[in-house]
Design a protein around this motif. Sequence first.
Motif, PDB file in Angstrom:
ATOM      1  N   UNK A 129      47.566  -6.267  79.237  1.00 41.93           N
ATOM      2  CA  UNK A 129      46.640  -7.232  79.851  1.00 41.93           C
ATOM      3  C   UNK A 129      47.295  -7.906  81.053  1.00 41.93           C
ATOM      4  N   UNK A 130      48.563  -8.296  80.910  1.00 40.67           N
ATOM      5  CA  UNK A 130      49.280  -8.926  82.026  1.00 40.67           C
ATOM      6  C   UNK A 130      49.445  -7.943  83.182  1.00 40.67           C
ATOM      7  N   UNK A 131      49.753  -6.680  82.857  1.00 41.07           N
ATOM      8  CA  UNK A 131      49.907  -5.660  83.901  1.00 41.07           C
ATOM      9  C   UNK A 131      48.592  -5.445  84.646  1.00 41.07           C
ATOM     10  N   UNK A 132      47.493  -5.491  83.923  1.00 41.46           N
ATOM     11  CA  UNK A 132      46.184  -5.334  84.573  1.00 41.46           C
ATOM     12  C   UNK A 132      45.915  -6.499  85.516  1.00 41.46           C
ATOM     13  N   UNK A 133      46.253  -7.721  85.105  1.00 40.18           N
ATOM     14  CA  UNK A 133      46.090  -8.878  85.989  1.00 40.18           C
ATOM     15  C   UNK A 133      46.945  -8.707  87.240  1.00 40.18           C
ATOM     16  N   UNK A 134      48.168  -8.194  87.081  1.00 31.35           N
ATOM     17  CA  UNK A 134      49.068  -8.002  88.227  1.00 31.35           C
ATOM     18  C   UNK A 134      48.528  -6.970  89.212  1.00 31.35           C
ATOM     19  N   UNK A 135      47.965  -5.889  88.679  1.00 34.21           N
ATOM     20  CA  UNK A 135      47.440  -4.811  89.530  1.00 34.21           C
ATOM     21  C   UNK A 135      46.134  -5.196  90.211  1.00 34.21           C
ATOM     22  N   UNK A 136      45.435  -6.169  89.639  1.00 33.92           N
ATOM     23  CA  UNK A 136      44.103  -6.532  90.098  1.00 33.92           C
ATOM     24  C   UNK A 136      43.070  -6.010  89.127  1.00 33.92           C
ATOM     25  N   UNK A 137      42.006  -6.749  88.977  1.00 29.78           N
ATOM     26  CA  UNK A 137      40.943  -6.339  88.069  1.00 29.78           C
ATOM     27  C   UNK A 137      39.647  -6.197  88.853  1.00 29.78           C
ATOM     28  N   UNK A 138      38.741  -5.399  88.320  1.00 31.75           N
ATOM     29  CA  UNK A 138      37.448  -5.208  88.959  1.00 31.75           C
ATOM     30  C   UNK A 138      36.507  -6.309  88.489  1.00 31.75           C
ATOM     31  N   UNK A 139      35.996  -7.073  89.444  1.00 32.66           N
ATOM     32  CA  UNK A 139      35.002  -8.094  89.150  1.00 32.66           C
ATOM     33  C   UNK A 139      33.667  -7.639  89.731  1.00 32.66           C
TER      34      UNK A 139
END
Length: 178
Positions: free
Chosen positions: A82-92
């Motif tokens: 989850x933290x890695x996904x936040x770092x990479x950017x998430x699709x909003x």
Amino acid sequence: MLIRFNKPYGVLSQFTPEGRWHGLKDYIDLPGVYVAGRLDADSEGLLLLTDDGQQQARIAEPRFKMEKTYLVQVEGEPDEPALAQLRRGVMLNDGPTLLARAQRVECPADLWPRTPPIRERKNIPTAWIELVIREGRNRQVRRMTAAVGLPTLRLIRTAIGPYSLEGLTTGHWKEVPF
């Protein structure tokens, strides 16, 4: 003039109150200062105000990409994916977010209580994340944490660029050099 203000929960990023929300005029009685950037009424922490239009633009305009640091209490346990996904950017729904910095942190010992307190559920743990972003979309941090399965319970902006909450108690402000 540059003002650092520790905005409490329930205060709008404007001087005029609306509905159940308070306005900045309840805390800051200085003519000619304007908010540089926004912070939702249900979020707390650092808000900058200035009487200089160019400085206001440098702080608030996304094109200048001034870092904003948030302390986020989330529902659930943030794991490394989850933290890695936040770092990479998430699709909003309005597109992908930029790269961010995200790490799990302990609740600061000097954190003030929120009024009203957050809702606590006995069977669901909470945790804290420090999230650093360079953009400022509407409710972006809340939408980012929700996108990785960690709904935001409490959101505190602790820094904007070189300016921080250091030495400011909730509801108080201080003029600083710029």
